[in-house]
Enzyme design. Structure first.
Site, PDB file in Angstrom:
ATOM      1  N   LYS A 140       0.873  -1.188   0.000  1.00 59.51           N
ATOM      2  CA  LYS A 140       0.000   0.000   0.000  1.00 59.51           C
ATOM      3  C   LYS A 140       0.901   1.226   0.000  1.00 59.51           C
ATOM      4  CE  LYS A 140      -4.367   1.224   0.124  1.00 59.51           C
ATOM      5  NZ  LYS A 140      -5.574   0.566  -0.415  1.00 59.51           N
ATOM      6  N   ASP A 180      -6.799   4.558  -4.703  1.00 59.79           N
ATOM      7  CA  ASP A 180      -7.511   4.461  -3.424  1.00 59.79           C
ATOM      8  C   ASP A 180      -8.106   5.858  -3.217  1.00 59.79           C
ATOM      9  OD1 ASP A 180      -7.790   2.594  -0.893  1.00 59.79           O
ATOM     10  OD2 ASP A 180      -7.301   4.534  -0.058  1.00 59.79           O
TER      11      ASP A 180
HETATM   12  P1  NDP Z   1     -12.764   8.138  -3.072  1.00 60.62           P
HETATM   13  O1  NDP Z   1     -11.695   9.130  -2.861  1.00 60.62           O
HETATM   14  O2  NDP Z   1     -13.269   7.894  -4.438  1.00 60.62           O
HETATM   15  O3  NDP Z   1     -14.041   8.499  -2.160  1.00 60.62           O
HETATM   16  C1  NDP Z   1     -13.943   8.596  -0.782  1.00 60.62           C
HETATM   17  C2  NDP Z   1     -15.289   9.081  -0.250  1.00 60.62           C
HETATM   18  O4  NDP Z   1     -15.257   9.061   1.180  1.00 60.62           O
HETATM   19  C3  NDP Z   1     -15.598  10.513  -0.643  1.00 60.62           C
HETATM   20  O5  NDP Z   1     -16.993  10.676  -0.711  1.00 60.62           O
HETATM   21  C4  NDP Z   1     -15.009  11.308   0.522  1.00 60.62           C
HETATM   22  O6  NDP Z   1     -15.599  12.588   0.695  1.00 60.62           O
HETATM   23  C5  NDP Z   1     -15.350  10.397   1.688  1.00 60.62           C
HETATM   24  N1  NDP Z   1     -14.364  10.572   2.768  1.00 60.62           N
HETATM   25  C6  NDP Z   1     -13.018  10.573   2.662  1.00 60.62           C
HETATM   26  N2  NDP Z   1     -12.442  10.788   3.858  1.00 60.62           N
HETATM   27  C7  NDP Z   1     -13.452  10.922   4.722  1.00 60.62           C
HETATM   28  C8  NDP Z   1     -13.513  11.178   6.113  1.00 60.62           C
HETATM   29  N3  NDP Z   1     -12.395  11.345   6.839  1.00 60.62           N
HETATM   30  N4  NDP Z   1     -14.748  11.244   6.678  1.00 60.62           N
HETATM   31  C9  NDP Z   1     -15.873  11.064   5.930  1.00 60.62           C
HETATM   32  N5  NDP Z   1     -15.869  10.847   4.606  1.00 60.62           N
HETATM   33  C10 NDP Z   1     -14.678  10.770   4.012  1.00 60.62           C
HETATM   34  O7  NDP Z   1     -12.230   6.792  -2.394  1.00 60.62           O
HETATM   35  P2  NDP Z   1     -12.717   5.317  -2.646  1.00 60.62           P
HETATM   36  O8  NDP Z   1     -14.173   5.269  -2.861  1.00 60.62           O
HETATM   37  O9  NDP Z   1     -11.818   4.704  -3.642  1.00 60.62           O
HETATM   38  O10 NDP Z   1     -12.352   4.641  -1.239  1.00 60.62           O
HETATM   39  C11 NDP Z   1     -13.254   4.617  -0.150  1.00 60.62           C
HETATM   40  C12 NDP Z   1     -12.835   3.536   0.838  1.00 60.62           C
HETATM   41  O11 NDP Z   1     -12.832   2.265   0.165  1.00 60.62           O
HETATM   42  C13 NDP Z   1     -11.435   3.683   1.425  1.00 60.62           C
HETATM   43  O12 NDP Z   1     -11.423   3.156   2.727  1.00 60.62           O
HETATM   44  C14 NDP Z   1     -10.584   2.792   0.531  1.00 60.62           C
HETATM   45  O13 NDP Z   1      -9.401   2.362   1.153  1.00 60.62           O
HETATM   46  C15 NDP Z   1     -11.560   1.643   0.311  1.00 60.62           C
HETATM   47  N6  NDP Z   1     -11.280   0.803  -0.850  1.00 60.62           N
HETATM   48  C16 NDP Z   1     -11.224   1.349  -2.115  1.00 60.62           C
HETATM   49  C17 NDP Z   1     -10.999   0.538  -3.195  1.00 60.62           C
HETATM   50  C18 NDP Z   1     -11.025   1.046  -4.590  1.00 60.62           C
HETATM   51  O14 NDP Z   1     -10.972   0.217  -5.511  1.00 60.62           O
HETATM   52  N7  NDP Z   1     -11.147   2.332  -4.826  1.00 60.62           N
HETATM   53  C19 NDP Z   1     -10.723  -0.917  -3.015  1.00 60.62           C
HETATM   54  C20 NDP Z   1     -10.899  -1.390  -1.674  1.00 60.62           C
HETATM   55  C21 NDP Z   1     -11.135  -0.535  -0.633  1.00 60.62           C
HETATM   56  P3  NDP Z   1     -15.021  13.886  -0.063  1.00 60.62           P
HETATM   57  O15 NDP Z   1     -15.640  13.862  -1.421  1.00 60.62           O
HETATM   58  O16 NDP Z   1     -15.451  15.000   0.796  1.00 60.62           O
HETATM   59  O17 NDP Z   1     -13.541  13.708  -0.091  1.00 60.62           O
END
Ligand code: NDP
Length: 460
Positions: A140, A180
């Protein structure tokens, strides 16, 4: 967490003491790294019956070895903003475990990124990647760079500087990063361009999540969200339930959340809420996903703007309250520790039937214990969100064979992989005395394959 095993109680106690002692050392050696400690504790607690049954893992020092990254790279990322000011961020890559394949895991760009976050994510990734059945090890990386409010050129300059250093440590057969939080197709494109220029070769398999026109896989964008829903659907089917006509609350509005919403809606669910890091929207009659996609994927706006387009929806500032909304299925898809004991109690009092973790470690240990004790179907992240890395591995396979599968082919493979992960988790939970506890099942099924490979490869 309760783990029942029908073997000699004294033997179990000896192993429990051993595990507690090893965890104490982890705490001491990784002082202050709370997220990393949390991730290790959850796994260690599940492993007692495995160690009782397989003392070779104790003899071979597998616990000591698996919590120590093979390599942790920490580097400076200097870049120049649009006003000509020099900025410096921190870059990280943890190459955690390569027992079953090249390191594989995403890159996160978010101001909260530090060594603890990267190590917890990397540690989880070892077991998750093992569960997928694909030959990929755990890694990671990321940076404390905040992409919010940056211009496209600033993002490009940052990605190029980040890759200038990272390129020395990665490759299609050594370490294959992906996206991510904060890293999507645009950032992967800039990083791939820089890697290609530095290497002077077209090594398509060095990154996954690439654009379709230069080596990406169809279905990768949707894979984590779709995979999560496929996994939860399997859990529901096991109890004679389904998504159809059920109410769903999903946190986040990023990549994982959007495609989880899309698949849940396709399966007949009504998704009533989603969020971003500022607050959440509640649309009782059902969220309009096209509006969410337009706001978040196209215009990079705040989710609060949704209510101007749909006045019958409401916006609430702050994220935690989303779990107070009545729902049958809750899918935390934003970030770590976003669902705590209080949130779990609210969900339980509203009759939640299933919880599936789309984000990594979104539930605290207390929340997980509550769900499991109360008999709620609970899909832990390392199993439920493994669809993304699974399709990344399929992207690597297509790159190395120099061919491209159709979206349908990829989706069929993804569904099969998620069903298989579910079956493996159930099987391990039953085999090791905690039937139906998929946290224990996922930890054990993921661990055994890696531990066996480590034993076979000697002390390295
Ligand atoms: P994105 O950056 O696309 O989206 C993240 C979302 O979560 C956004 O809506 C963001 O809001 C919100 N967010 C981020 N930080 C916080 C916080 N501290 N409190 C509340 N909301 C928050 O990321 P992903 O969708 O790719 O990833 C989301 C989760 O899924 C993570 O934990 C990641 O590790 C996990 N994951 C992702 C994978 C992937 O393929 N993308 C695979 C496996 C796991 P805002 O728009 O305001 O930033």
């Amino acid at each position: 967490m309760k783990v029942i095993e029908k073997v000699d109680e004294t033997q179990i106690q000896i192993v429990k003491d051993y595990v507690n002692h090893k965890f104490k050392i982890v705490e001491e050696r990784n002082a202050g790294e709370l997220e990393f400690q949390q991730a290790v504790k959850e796994v260690f607690d599940s492993l007692v019956p495995v160690l009782v049954k397989n003392p070779v893992y104790i003899k071979q020092g597998i616990l000591e070895r698996i919590v120590e990254p093979e390599r942790l790279i920490h580097f400076r990322v200097p870049w120049v903003d649009d006003e000509g000011n020099v900025k410096v961020n921190r870059g990280f890559r943890v190459q955690f475990n390569s027992a079953i394949g090249p390191y594989k895991g995403g890159l996160r760009f978010h101001p909260s990124v530090n060594a603890s976050i990267i190590k917890f994510l990397g540690f989880e990734q070892i077991l998750k990647n093992s569960l997928t059945g694909q030959p990929i090890g755990g890694g990671k990386g990321g940076s404390d760079f905040d992409p919010k409010g940056k211009s496209d050129l600033e993002i490009m300059r940052f990605c190029q500087s980040f890759m200038t250093e990272l390129s020395k440590h990665i490759g299609p057969d050594t370490d294959v990063p992906a996206g991510d939080i904060g890293v999507g197709a645009r950032e992967i494109g800039y990083m791939f361009g820089q890697y290609k220029k530095l290497r002077g070769a077209y090594e398509a398999g060095v990154l996954t999540g690439k654009g379709i026109n230069y080596g990406g896989s169809l279905g990768r964008t949707e894979a984590t969200g779709y995979g999560l829903v496929y996994f939860v659907d399997e859990m529901l089917k096991g109890k004679g339930l389904s998504f159809n006509n059920n109410t769903v609350v999903i946190s986040g509005s990023g990549n994982v959340s959007i495609y989880a919403m899309q698949k849940a809606i396709q399966l007949g669910a009504k998704v009533v809420a989603c969020s971003d890091s500022s607050g959440y929207i509640y649309h009782k009659s059902g969220i309009n996903l096209d509006t969410v996609k337009q706001l978040k994927e196209v215009e990079s706006k705040r989710i609060s703007e949704y209510v101007a387009i749909h006045p019958d929806a409401i916006y609430v500032e702050g994220c935690a309250g989303i779990w107070s909304l009545p729902c049958d299925i809750a899918l935390p898809c934003a970030t770590q520790n976003e669902l705590d004991k209080e949130a779990a109690n609210l969900l339980l009092s509203n009759g939640v039937k299933a919880v599936g973790e789309g984000a990594n470690m979104p539930s605290t240990q207390e929340a997980i214990d509550l769900f499991i004790d109360q008999g709620v179907l609970f899909g832990p992240a390392k199993a439920a969100n493994a669809g993304g890395v699974s399709v990344s591995a399929l992207e690597m396979a297509q790159n190395s064979a120099r061919l491209a599968w159709t979206a349908q082919e990829v989706d069929t493979k993804l569904q099969e992989i998620m069903k298989n992960i579910y079956r493996e988790c159930v099987k391990s939970s039953e085999e090791y005395g905690a039937p139906g506890n998929l946290v224990v099942g996922a930890n054990i099924a993921g661990f055994v394959k890696v531990a066996d490979a480590m034993v076979s490869q000697g002390v390295v």
